[in-house]
Motif scaffolding. Structure first.
Motif, mmCIF file in Angstrom:
data_model
loop_
_atom_site.group_PDB
_atom_site.id
_atom_site.type_symbol
_atom_site.label_atom_id
_atom_site.label_comp_id
_atom_site.label_asym_id
_atom_site.label_seq_id
_atom_site.Cartn_x
_atom_site.Cartn_y
_atom_site.Cartn_z
ATOM 1 N N ARG A 55 38.409 44.324 39.582
ATOM 2 C CA ARG A 55 37.902 44.165 38.213
ATOM 3 C C ARG A 55 36.641 43.307 38.168
ATOM 4 O O ARG A 55 35.802 43.469 37.281
ATOM 5 N N ARG A 56 36.525 42.366 39.122
ATOM 6 C CA ARG A 56 35.317 41.536 39.143
ATOM 7 C C ARG A 56 34.079 42.356 39.448
ATOM 8 O O ARG A 56 32.982 41.989 39.067
ATOM 9 N N ALA A 89 33.360 34.449 31.633
ATOM 10 C CA ALA A 89 33.826 35.001 32.912
ATOM 11 C C ALA A 89 33.057 34.428 34.107
ATOM 12 O O ALA A 89 33.666 34.020 35.091
ATOM 13 N N VAL A 116 35.751 32.736 36.215
ATOM 14 C CA VAL A 116 36.166 33.654 37.282
ATOM 15 C C VAL A 116 35.331 33.418 38.531
ATOM 16 O O VAL A 116 35.854 33.318 39.635
ATOM 17 N N ALA A 145 40.820 41.029 30.916
ATOM 18 C CA ALA A 145 41.282 41.540 32.212
ATOM 19 C C ALA A 145 40.160 42.283 32.917
ATOM 20 O O ALA A 145 39.960 42.132 34.125
ATOM 21 N N ALA A 146 39.395 43.067 32.147
ATOM 22 C CA ALA A 146 38.311 43.850 32.747
ATOM 23 C C ALA A 146 37.240 42.945 33.344
ATOM 24 O O ALA A 146 36.484 43.364 34.218
ATOM 25 N N LEU A 147 37.165 41.690 32.873
ATOM 26 C CA LEU A 147 36.201 40.744 33.442
ATOM 27 C C LEU A 147 36.766 40.050 34.681
ATOM 28 O O LEU A 147 36.134 39.179 35.250
ATOM 29 N N GLY A 148 37.981 40.416 35.067
ATOM 30 C CA GLY A 148 38.559 39.862 36.295
ATOM 31 C C GLY A 148 39.353 38.590 36.097
ATOM 32 O O GLY A 148 39.662 37.896 37.056
ATOM 33 N N MET A 149 39.697 38.264 34.839
ATOM 34 C CA MET A 149 40.438 37.021 34.618
ATOM 35 C C MET A 149 41.902 37.190 35.013
ATOM 36 O O MET A 149 42.495 38.239 34.800
ATOM 37 N N THR A 150 42.480 36.106 35.529
ATOM 38 C CA THR A 150 43.907 36.129 35.860
ATOM 39 C C THR A 150 44.718 36.009 34.572
ATOM 40 O O THR A 150 44.192 35.666 33.522
ATOM 41 N N MET A 176 28.594 39.580 35.101
ATOM 42 C CA MET A 176 29.449 39.497 36.284
ATOM 43 C C MET A 176 28.830 40.243 37.467
ATOM 44 O O MET A 176 29.454 40.385 38.507
ATOM 45 N N LYS A 197 44.373 32.660 32.793
ATOM 46 C CA LYS A 197 43.068 32.469 32.160
ATOM 47 C C LYS A 197 42.943 33.328 30.906
ATOM 48 O O LYS A 197 42.388 32.898 29.896
ATOM 49 N N GLU A 240 42.446 42.121 40.564
ATOM 50 C CA GLU A 240 41.455 41.205 39.999
ATOM 51 C C GLU A 240 40.142 41.267 40.773
ATOM 52 O O GLU A 240 39.063 41.158 40.189
ATOM 53 N N ASN A 258 39.846 50.570 36.719
ATOM 54 C CA ASN A 258 40.029 49.115 36.834
ATOM 55 C C ASN A 258 41.458 48.699 36.477
ATOM 56 O O ASN A 258 41.706 47.563 36.099
#
Lengths: 263, 366
Positions: free
Chosen positions: A97-98, A122, A126, B266-271, A174, B274, A94, A69
């Motif tokens: 990572r989602r 998240a 997100v 970051a691992a949760l996909g946040m920019t 997520m 954020k 990103e 990731n």
């Protein structure tokens, strides 16, 4: 470079269509300065597969899954996650990572947020879910890891095992396609390891794709489809758990197994 | 072998180990040397406090309108009384005091609203305080609109000016400081270099120099039609100066947040924004409350330096009043009054920051 990996016929992926592959790592190399941490890594993980990665400390196992990731950057080779090639592009990172959940050795819960907020943040920010929906989702997963009654507490008020279960729920909120576990039980007191492993076993039985760096060999025997042994940045041996534990091929694997199972 | 079959019931602590008497014995009178020091300390305290109270309260004169009303034994608060409105408003025309009073009242109301936890709509209040209140304050204080006579900024002064400089400085320095701190930690070389140069420049120059440059040098270089109000120049100088300090305080806070926090986010996909805005910054700011308030307090006191460019803040106007021939010889009263007002504001900030720290503490860090 000699690769002593011994794929058995069941796990060889040469004839599988690419759409089935969750994670592909081809010829991945990484250096920390001059230090060569990952050397010619080839790894393919199919949807629904459970992989356990083990090896001595400093062998590059954490670095390997952290490359998936892009918490670590690889310098050479190719990584494809869910069909998306990992590049420098921030948007793409990103996006990957989602769909990739991660559980850390030290939990890394957000201490300024309650358990529920940890799980909601998240999905809300997100995935832009409304608060109500995110909270319902979070409660559902907190229920699954059997910690729903602690939802209003802060991480600092929970035991290590409870925190790690919250961390798993936070990732699951997520709806990831694959879950990465980076030594999830290494920082726990012995009596708390089981409660975390139980949750992970359930997750595995539900068919979640998992890549797990762990020294819990009981867990590996119980749920893993394949066990990967790493040493000095390379994959030394790769096999189904039964032959891996009973009949290790390489000398280094034998030594490692005798050290961790021998006492 | 089993040691205790039954759970041992809870018993009270032995007599004389808890309570105020035990505390006194344990901390102030534990042994002959400490007892002597304690008594000595009490005596020194007595020597200092009694004459001070005598001077400031018991022998002091409070009412009157000229120096003849003062007995000269104790403090002459008559002087402060007579000059009070000047200390508050500077040279602001007295028939327009009501305008400043409205601004003062709104300011106090906003602060109270933000500080009292029970009051709702904090978010709207913040927006009002940051966006609408400055406009209202400007229109009221400066005038020139709605038939209000214009009061040019060089007549502003006293506590009003001090509060204006301090609040604009604080509200400006915090966000600029945050941006500079993030920039200094950035991976982008140009952004990073710019932030480092900016911070090091403003930190390396004394505030007096900056104010002096802003008021004396700048007009020499700029064409006359570009002239900016002296107060505005002082505000900009003060804000940028303090934002450099603020940036370093915040950078310290950012460094104290474990890397795992950013990684988990970051691992949760946040920019990036954020991660910073939702995860890293709230924790860093919380840890940095003592440092931030420290900077705010020093900013509050630094506002007195605008005196050297001819703006009369609270201390400046007190000093100006001291040279009034009708009131010569009351400098102690003047300075004590100025110190007291400054202390009230700084001490309130300090107490509020301690309250905030306690309120925001959600257990140990990871």
């Amino acid at each position: 470079m000699t690769q002593a990996a011994t794929n058995n016929s069941e796990t060889s992926t040469s004839d599988t269509s690419t759409s089935d592959l969750m994670v592909e790592m081809r010829n991945v190399n990484k250096w920390y300065g001059d230090f060569h941490v990952l050397r010619d890594i080839y790894l393919e993980v199919k949807r629904g597969e459970r992989i356990v990665v083990c090896g001595p400390s400093g062998s590059g196992k954490s670095t390997l899954i952290r490359c998936i990731n892009h918490l670590e950057e690889h310098q050479k080779g190719e990584i494809v996650v869910g069909g998306i090639p990992l590049t420098q592009d921030v948007k793409r990172i990103e996006q990957i990572r989602r769909s990739v959940g991660m559980v850390f050795q030290h939990f890394n819960l957000f201490p300024h947020l309650s358990v529920l907020e940890n799980c909601c943040i998240a999905p809300m920010w997100v995935q832009k879910k409304p608060r109500k929906e995110a909270e319902a989702l979070a409660m559902e997963y907190l229920e699954r890891v059997r910690i729903a009654e602690q939802a209003t507490k802060y991480p600092g008020q929970l035991s290590g095992g409870q925190q790690q279960r919250v961390a798993i729920a936070r990732s699951l909120c997520m709806h990831p396609d694959v879950m990465l576990f980076d030594e999830p039980t290494s920082a726990l007191d012995p009596e708390m390891i089981k409660e975390v492993l139980d949750v992970m076993v359930e997750l595995a039985e539900e068919g979640m794709t998992m890549i797990c760096v762990t020294h819990e060999m009981g867990f590996a025997k119980q749920v893993a489809d394949r066990v990967i042994f790493m040493d000095q940045g390379q994959i030394i041996e790769e096999n189904a758990p039964e032959p891996f534990f009973n009949n290790p091929q390489s000398e280094r694997t034998q030594l490692f197994l005798s050290q961790i199972l021998g006492h | 072998m089993i040691h205790n079959k039954e759970t041992i019931p809870q018993r009270p602590a032995p007599k004389g180990t808890i309570g105020p008497i035990a505390w006194l014995r344990g901390n102030l009178f534990n042994g002959p040397v400490n007892s002597i020091f304690t008594l000595l300390g009490l005596y020194v305290l007595y020597l200092l406090v009694v004459p001070t109270v005598q001077w400031a309260f018991i022998d002091a004169d409070w009412v009157g309108d000229s120096r003849e009303d003062c007995s000269r034994v104790g403090a002459c608060w008559v002087f402060v009384n007579a000059r009070f409105s000047q200390f508050m408003y500077g040279l602001y025309p007295s028939e327009e005091y009501w305008r400043a009073n409205i601004v003062f009242a709104m300011f106090a109301g906003i602060i109270a609203w933000m500080v009292i936890p029970r009051l709702p709509f904090k978010r709207w209040m913040t927006l009002f305080a940051l966006l609408i209140f400055p406009v209202i304050a400007y229109v009221l204080l400066h005038g020139g609109y709605f038939d209000l006579p214009r009061v040019s900024t060089h007549r502003w002064g006293g506590l009003m000016l001090t509060l204006l400089l301090a609040s604009v400085g604080m509200i400006g320095a915090l966000p600029i400081g945050i941006v500079l701190a993030l920039g200094r930690r950035s991976n982008m070389p140009i952004v990073k270099t710019f932030c480092v140069i900016f911070i090091e420049f403003w930190r390396g120059v004394p505030l007096i120099t900056i104010l002096f440059m802003a008021s004396v040098m700048l007009p020499l270089f700029l064409p006359s039609e570009l002239s900016v109000d002296r107060l505005i120049r002082a505000l900009i100088g003060l804000t940028l100066f303090q934002s450099a300090y603020m940036a370093e305080v915040i950078r310290g806070g950012l460094q104290a947040i474990p890397k795992g926090q950013d990684e988990a986010a970051a691992a949760l996909g946040m920019t990036y924004w954020k991660r910073m805005g939702l995860i890293v910054m709230p924790q860093a700011l919380k840890m940095m409350i003592p440092g931030i308030v420290n900077t705010f307090i020093s900013l509050f006191k630094d506002t007195t330096l605008v005196m050297i460019i001819g703006l009369f803040d609270l201390l400046g106007i007190v000093q100006a009043a001291l040279s009034d021939s009708r009131w010569l010889g009351f400098s102690i009263e003047g300075y004590v009054f100025a110190a007291f007002v400054f202390w009230i504001f700084c001490f309130s900030m300090s107490r509020y920051s301690q309250y905030l720290e306690r309120k925001l503490n959600t257990g140990h860090k990871h």
